[in-house]
Scaffold this motif. Structure first.
Motif, short mmCIF file in Angstrom:
data_model
loop_
_atom_site.label_atom_id
_atom_site.label_comp_id
_atom_site.label_asym_id
_atom_site.label_seq_id
_atom_site.Cartn_x
_atom_site.Cartn_y
_atom_site.Cartn_z
N SER A 194 0.84 -1.20 0.00
CA SER A 194 0.00 0.00 0.00
C SER A 194 0.87 1.25 0.00
O SER A 194 1.90 1.30 0.69
N PRO A 195 0.50 2.28 -0.76
CA PRO A 195 1.31 3.50 -0.82
C PRO A 195 1.29 4.25 0.50
O PRO A 195 0.33 4.15 1.28
N ILE A 196 2.36 4.99 0.76
CA ILE A 196 2.41 5.86 1.93
C ILE A 196 2.49 7.30 1.44
O ILE A 196 2.62 7.56 0.24
N ASN A 197 2.44 8.25 2.37
CA ASN A 197 2.27 9.65 2.00
C ASN A 197 3.57 10.38 1.72
O ASN A 197 3.57 11.58 1.47
N LYS A 198 4.70 9.69 1.76
CA LYS A 198 5.96 10.39 1.54
C LYS A 198 6.96 9.46 0.87
O LYS A 198 6.86 8.24 0.94
N THR A 199 7.93 10.08 0.22
CA THR A 199 9.02 9.36 -0.43
C THR A 199 10.33 10.00 0.01
O THR A 199 10.41 11.22 0.17
N GLU A 200 11.34 9.18 0.20
CA GLU A 200 12.63 9.70 0.64
C GLU A 200 13.57 9.81 -0.56
O GLU A 200 13.83 8.83 -1.25
N LEU A 201 14.07 11.02 -0.79
CA LEU A 201 15.03 11.28 -1.87
C LEU A 201 16.41 11.41 -1.25
O LEU A 201 16.59 12.12 -0.25
N ARG A 202 17.39 10.74 -1.85
CA ARG A 202 18.73 10.71 -1.26
C ARG A 202 19.80 11.05 -2.29
O ARG A 202 19.65 10.77 -3.47
N ASN A 204 24.19 10.90 -1.94
CA ASN A 204 25.33 10.66 -1.05
C ASN A 204 24.80 10.40 0.36
O ASN A 204 24.00 9.51 0.56
N ASN A 205 25.19 11.21 1.34
CA ASN A 205 24.72 10.99 2.71
C ASN A 205 23.59 11.93 3.10
O ASN A 205 23.24 12.04 4.28
N LEU A 206 23.02 12.62 2.12
CA LEU A 206 21.96 13.59 2.38
C LEU A 206 20.61 12.99 2.00
O LEU A 206 20.51 12.12 1.14
N LYS A 207 19.55 13.46 2.65
CA LYS A 207 18.23 12.93 2.34
C LYS A 207 17.15 13.97 2.61
O LYS A 207 17.31 14.86 3.45
N LEU A 208 16.07 13.86 1.85
CA LEU A 208 14.89 14.70 2.02
C LEU A 208 13.67 13.80 2.00
O LEU A 208 13.55 12.93 1.14
N GLN A 209 12.77 14.00 2.93
CA GLN A 209 11.49 13.30 2.90
C GLN A 209 10.45 14.25 2.34
O GLN A 209 10.19 15.31 2.91
N ILE A 210 9.89 13.89 1.18
CA ILE A 210 8.97 14.76 0.47
C ILE A 210 7.57 14.17 0.54
O ILE A 210 7.35 13.01 0.16
N LYS A 211 6.61 14.95 1.03
CA LYS A 211 5.24 14.48 1.10
C LYS A 211 4.58 14.54 -0.28
O LYS A 211 4.97 15.31 -1.14
N LYS A 212 3.56 13.71 -0.44
CA LYS A 212 2.92 13.56 -1.74
C LYS A 212 2.35 14.89 -2.25
O LYS A 212 2.38 15.17 -3.45
N GLY A 213 1.85 15.73 -1.35
CA GLY A 213 1.29 17.01 -1.77
C GLY A 213 2.34 17.91 -2.41
O GLY A 213 2.06 18.61 -3.38
N HIS A 214 3.55 17.89 -1.85
CA HIS A 214 4.64 18.70 -2.41
C HIS A 214 5.07 18.13 -3.76
O HIS A 214 5.38 18.88 -4.70
#
Length: 440
Positions: A194-202, A204-214
């Protein structure tokens, strides 16, 4: 041109594959296996003798090498010497799909799949989404067409991934991760749950969690560097005393209308930028008589398609009014609101950099700029006033063709502005910037 990555698998990708492979799996699909480089991490799995691997490739010699290489590594290897898109078995489902499909570097190499034209890598992924078992995992290496492509087919595919699957991670690889291929690549981790409301973009050692609305407000783009740059510029746009306006509010932006084959004289093409420092009297001037918009003295010209088109921004310095080809974007100032030098100073300081490229450039192979994205950029129309001393030095360097110096002025001011907004400093002291000059 359809490109197949048959090179060794970089350690970066191997480590990502190992990290995100499911703990238990008995069936693997590799739909464009080549010499089997993506299978290497699984051949050493403690349960590798229980795993059945199904492979496809149109290169029979590569398949033979792959089978020889892994003949004792798995329970069974089923190799199919055929075109996966045309001849895949729709009934078979898999616990794990690993893929590094060929990709269409140009529109001319798109294929027809399910009654629409699309890049070949997109067809591979669409098929694999139908072949993965519940709770199964797809780990794929893809170019920008999948991650940030602006076509309806690209956007709808990302919408499907976000709304029908758990799109867990998107890793942005460094440039030239595959040494002989210049394109930007990503490793995508997709789980059939089942889908969740966010995806993690990475990256190197950096990451951003982006919500589906964004993601929705940005055409479901999945590239880390785009969102990092977007955040940086949005902070910059909120600085009160930098009076930002959209470029379209005070400039006309248009694309050259002359298609190939291009005449040898009377036109301005992307290959002509290198000649813009020639003296007027040294040039072989010829006017092309066609009823399309011409380039005027003082217009800003930009390569529409190039490896780094955002860095090609420059002033057209002649009065001959050539016809721009369809590979040229032209910016013309309205009502003399700014001088050409003032606009160039502001445009290049803000956007002729990696961050500007991540924000504005698109494309799978060669990068390109769209008129829409260029018209919508914001610029501080008072930058040359706030930093008048720096601007005067900049104009002097332009007039004397000291390109290294003008680039350094842009870079130093930009770096200062970026550092200030990223540290939430509310005031930019225009007097503390020291612009070092290049050594003679």
């Amino acid at each position: 041109m359809v490109i197949k990555l048959i090179h060794y698998t970089p350690n970066t990708i191997v480590s990502i594959i190992k990290k995100h492979a499911p703990k238990k799996y008995k069936s693997i699909l590799e739909p464009s296996v080549g010499d089997g480089s993506l299978l290497a991490p699984f051949s050493k799995n403690k349960n590798h003798k229980d795993i059945t691997v199904t492979t496809y490739d149109i290169d029979g010699s590569a398949l033979s090498l792959m089978k020889k290489k892994y003949k004792s590594s798995f329970k069974k290897i089923i190799s199919n010497h055929c075109d996966f898109i045309k001849h895949h078995n729709k009934r078979n489902k898999y616990d794990l799909i690993i893929m590094n499909p060929p990709f269409s570097a140009k529109y001319n190499n798109w294929i027809k799949y399910n009654n629409e034209r699309c890049p070949i890598e997109m067809a591979f992924l669409k098929i694999c989404l139908t072949l993965i078992k519940p709770n199964g995992v797809i780990i794929g290496v893809f170019p920008k067409s999948i991650i940030s492509g602006g076509t309806n087919s690209s956007i709808s595919l990302r919408y499907k991934l976000l709304n029908e699957f758990d799109l867990k991670y998107v890793y942005e690889l460094n440039n030239f991760e595959f040494p002989s291929i210049e394109s930007q690549f990503y490793v995508v981790i997709i789980k059939k749950t089942s889908p969740i409301n966010k995806t993690e973009l990475r990256k190197n050692n950096l990451k951003l969690q982006i919500k589906k609305g964004h993601l929705l407000s940005n055409q479901f783009r999945l590239d880390y560097s785009f969102y990092k740059s977007l955040d940086l510029y949005q902070k910059l746009y909120t600085v009160d005393f930098l009076k930002h306006s959209r470029l379209s509010e005070f400039c006309e932006v248009f694309r050259g209308a002359l298609p190939p084959p291009y005449p040898k004289k009377g036109v301005f093409h992307s290959t002509d930028f290198k000649n813009l420092n020639a003296k007027e009297e040294e040039r072989n001037i010829s006017t092309l008589k066609v009823n399309v918009k011409k380039i005027h003295f003082g217009d800003i010209v930009i390569k529409r398609v190039s490896r780094d088109c955002i860095s090609s921004i420059t002033i057209y310095p002649y009065f001959d009014m050539p016809t721009p080809t369809d590979c040229i974007l032209v910016i013309r100032i309205k009502n003399n609101l700014l001088s050409p030098e003032q606009l160039l100073f502001t445009l290049r300081t803000y956007y002729s950099c990696n961050e500007g490229g991540f924000l504005l450039q698109k494309g799978t192979g060669a990068n390109f700029l769209s008129i829409k994205s260029l018209r919508n950029i914001k610029l501080p129309i008072n930058l040359h006033i706030l930093y008048s001393r720096i601007f005067n030095n900049y104009v002097n360097s332009l007039n004397e063709n000291r390109t290294e110096e003008s680039n350094m002025i842009e870079n130093n001011l930009r770096e200062y502005l970026f550092i200030v907004v990223s540290t939430d400093n509310v005031y930019l002291d225009r007097d503390i910037i020291d612009i070092p000059l290049p050594s003679s």
